[in-house]
Write an enzyme that holds these catalytic residues in place. Structure first.
Site, mmCIF file in Angstrom:
data_model
loop_
_atom_site.group_PDB
_atom_site.id
_atom_site.type_symbol
_atom_site.label_atom_id
_atom_site.label_comp_id
_atom_site.label_asym_id
_atom_site.label_seq_id
_atom_site.Cartn_x
_atom_site.Cartn_y
_atom_site.Cartn_z
ATOM 1 N N ASN A 9 -48.178 25.266 -77.515
ATOM 2 C CA ASN A 9 -47.764 26.281 -76.526
ATOM 3 C C ASN A 9 -46.490 27.027 -77.062
ATOM 4 O O ASN A 9 -45.415 26.358 -76.955
ATOM 5 C CB ASN A 9 -47.598 25.593 -75.097
ATOM 6 C CG ASN A 9 -46.892 26.393 -74.093
ATOM 7 O OD1 ASN A 9 -46.833 27.702 -74.161
ATOM 8 N ND2 ASN A 9 -46.658 25.808 -73.177
ATOM 9 N N TRP A 10 -46.495 28.282 -77.824
ATOM 10 C CA TRP A 10 -45.298 28.770 -78.165
ATOM 11 C C TRP A 10 -44.293 29.339 -77.147
ATOM 12 O O TRP A 10 -43.260 29.554 -77.488
ATOM 13 C CB TRP A 10 -45.767 29.874 -79.036
ATOM 14 C CG TRP A 10 -46.527 29.737 -80.224
ATOM 15 C CD1 TRP A 10 -46.994 28.444 -80.765
ATOM 16 C CD2 TRP A 10 -46.762 30.561 -81.137
ATOM 17 N NE1 TRP A 10 -47.892 28.703 -81.887
ATOM 18 C CE2 TRP A 10 -47.596 29.910 -82.275
ATOM 19 C CE3 TRP A 10 -46.594 31.995 -81.396
ATOM 20 C CZ2 TRP A 10 -48.231 30.478 -83.412
ATOM 21 C CZ3 TRP A 10 -47.126 32.328 -82.694
ATOM 22 C CH2 TRP A 10 -47.896 31.832 -83.474
ATOM 23 N N LYS A 11 -44.740 29.165 -75.940
ATOM 24 C CA LYS A 11 -44.026 29.792 -74.652
ATOM 25 C C LYS A 11 -43.423 31.384 -75.084
ATOM 26 O O LYS A 11 -44.296 31.927 -75.642
ATOM 27 C CB LYS A 11 -42.837 28.886 -74.489
ATOM 28 C CG LYS A 11 -43.300 27.340 -74.170
ATOM 29 C CD LYS A 11 -42.396 26.674 -73.398
ATOM 30 C CE LYS A 11 -43.001 25.411 -73.297
ATOM 31 N NZ LYS A 11 -42.289 24.165 -72.642
ATOM 32 N N HIS A 97 -48.875 25.685 -65.879
ATOM 33 C CA HIS A 97 -47.878 24.884 -66.559
ATOM 34 C C HIS A 97 -46.683 24.890 -65.543
ATOM 35 O O HIS A 97 -46.303 25.804 -64.636
ATOM 36 C CB HIS A 97 -47.233 25.829 -67.936
ATOM 37 C CG HIS A 97 -46.398 25.090 -68.812
ATOM 38 N ND1 HIS A 97 -44.877 25.077 -68.339
ATOM 39 C CD2 HIS A 97 -46.554 24.390 -69.830
ATOM 40 C CE1 HIS A 97 -44.525 24.231 -69.164
ATOM 41 N NE2 HIS A 97 -45.327 23.833 -70.104
ATOM 42 N N GLU A 99 -43.302 25.553 -65.901
ATOM 43 C CA GLU A 99 -42.680 26.459 -65.885
ATOM 44 C C GLU A 99 -43.047 27.761 -64.937
ATOM 45 O O GLU A 99 -42.133 28.270 -64.371
ATOM 46 C CB GLU A 99 -42.271 27.065 -67.220
ATOM 47 C CG GLU A 99 -41.502 25.965 -68.250
ATOM 48 C CD GLU A 99 -41.746 25.757 -69.590
ATOM 49 O OE1 GLU A 99 -42.177 26.859 -69.991
ATOM 50 O OE2 GLU A 99 -41.343 24.884 -70.193
ATOM 51 N N GLU A 169 -48.218 16.391 -67.942
ATOM 52 C CA GLU A 169 -46.889 16.986 -68.614
ATOM 53 C C GLU A 169 -45.786 16.463 -67.672
ATOM 54 O O GLU A 169 -45.460 17.491 -66.593
ATOM 55 C CB GLU A 169 -46.584 18.499 -68.906
ATOM 56 C CG GLU A 169 -47.826 19.078 -69.738
ATOM 57 C CD GLU A 169 -47.456 20.115 -70.573
ATOM 58 O OE1 GLU A 169 -47.180 20.215 -71.678
ATOM 59 O OE2 GLU A 169 -46.996 21.114 -69.936
ATOM 60 N N GLY A 175 -39.026 19.711 -72.973
ATOM 61 C CA GLY A 175 -38.261 20.258 -73.669
ATOM 62 C C GLY A 175 -36.635 19.594 -73.528
ATOM 63 O O GLY A 175 -35.822 19.970 -74.002
ATOM 64 N N SER A 215 -42.085 16.863 -75.028
ATOM 65 C CA SER A 215 -41.307 16.415 -76.278
ATOM 66 C C SER A 215 -42.253 15.632 -77.107
ATOM 67 O O SER A 215 -41.633 14.358 -77.802
ATOM 68 C CB SER A 215 -40.022 15.463 -75.875
ATOM 69 O OG SER A 215 -39.255 16.312 -74.711
ATOM 70 N N GLY A 236 -45.116 21.938 -77.172
ATOM 71 C CA GLY A 236 -44.054 23.122 -77.068
ATOM 72 C C GLY A 236 -43.281 23.213 -78.204
ATOM 73 O O GLY A 236 -43.636 23.965 -79.486
ATOM 74 N N GLY A 237 -42.029 22.862 -78.146
ATOM 75 C CA GLY A 237 -40.919 22.993 -79.251
ATOM 76 C C GLY A 237 -41.603 22.765 -80.650
ATOM 77 O O GLY A 237 -41.663 23.641 -81.604
HETATM 78 P P1 PGA Z 1 -42.159 20.588 -75.173
HETATM 79 O O1 PGA Z 1 -43.271 21.414 -74.192
HETATM 80 O O2 PGA Z 1 -43.133 19.971 -76.203
HETATM 81 O O3 PGA Z 1 -41.366 21.339 -75.993
HETATM 82 O O4 PGA Z 1 -41.533 19.263 -74.320
HETATM 83 C C1 PGA Z 1 -44.411 20.799 -73.931
HETATM 84 C C2 PGA Z 1 -45.093 21.948 -72.805
HETATM 85 O O5 PGA Z 1 -44.135 22.462 -72.134
HETATM 86 O O6 PGA Z 1 -46.078 22.364 -72.941
#
Ligand code: PGA
Length: 252
Positions: A9-11, A97, A99, A169, A175, A215, A236-237
């Site tokens: 997930n590049w966001k 998600h 977010e 998640e 993050g 993470s 994500g990251g």
């Molecule tokens: P993260 O994000 O790996 O940066 O913690 C995961 C996600 O939000 O899908």
């Protein structure tokens, strides 16, 4: 057997040039990597979806969107419909998600409507669930996740549900560098699978891929993925670096 899946997930990251570089680096890495039976999915921002489908051509990885409209079509400025995603041959789409829930007020009802749009267009939803820190500290994580899964997904028929991928998640791990322990992940994944079994039967539950997100990195993916109910990760990251992303995908 259910699929092992690692989805990136590049966001809201990368400009076009950087996106091009990342996806071409992922391709290079994959040429020298044996993913075995792990399915890799790349979920870039909307403007780079076709860049990614052109690169992969469905042979190296699948491509997914990060969001979709709950409406079919029409006067909804700024929205992207499931049929648009279908028309560029996308296979997957992230829904709900944390977010989107936290910053854009997405409710379980909205998640359910988006899932319906995706399934009507033969796109597999990757549906996110997870508790915030205060809920975990109050030991409410199971109630929270049960409500998200029930209200977001349990209106589906068993046949429809079999197209769904779930991502657990914990919001406190996203993050933050603070990963759930393998035991915490396993406990919640087993709980989610038991909810599915209760609703749709054991067979459907056993076939559902449940991913962990929060993470997840090359350094902890192996011990997370070693759990019987953890079928992969939503990353994500670490998905923004080709080496890390592909290393996670080889952690089974
Ligand atoms: P993260 O994000 O790996 O940066 O913690 C995961 C996600 O939000 O899908």
């Amino acid at each position: 057997m259910r699929k092992h899946i690692v989805a990136g997930n590049w966001k809201m990251n990368k400009n076009f040039e950087e996106a091009d570089e990342l996806v071409s680096n992922i391709m290079d890495k994959l040429e020298e990597t044996d993913l075995k039976d792990t399915l890799l999915i790349v979920c870039p921002p909307f403007p780079y979806l076709e860049l990614c489908t052109d690169y992969s051509n469905d042979s190296y990885f699948m491509v997914g969107a990060q969001n979709v409209s709950d409406k079919e079509s029409g006067a909804y400025t700024g929205e992207v419909s499931a049929s648009m995603l279908k028309s560029i041959e996308l296979d997957y789409c992230i829904v709900g998600h944390s977010e989107r829930r936290a910053y854009y007020g997405e409710t379980d009802a909205l998640v359910a409507a988006k899932v319906n749009q995706l399934l009507a267009n033969e796109i597999k939803p990757i549906v996110c669930c997870g508790e915030v820190l205060e809920e975990r500290e109050a030991n409410k994580q199971f109630d929270v996740v049960k409500k998200q899964i029930t209200d977001g997904l349990f209106h589906l028929t068993a046949e429809q549900f079999s197209e769904v991928v779930i991502a657990y998640e914990p919001v406190w791990a996203i993050g933050t560098g603070k990963t759930a322990t393998p035991d915490q992940a396993q406990e919640m994944h087993a709980f989610i699978r038991s909810l599915i079994a209760e609703k749709y039967g054991k067979e459907v539950a056993e076939e559902t891929s449940i991913l962990y997100g929060g993470s997840c990195k090359p350094g902890n993916a192996k011990e997370l993925f070693a759990n019987p109910d953890v079928d992969g990760g939503l990353i994500g990251g670490a998905s923004l670096k080709a080496d890390d992303f592909v290393a996670i995908a080889t952690s089974f």
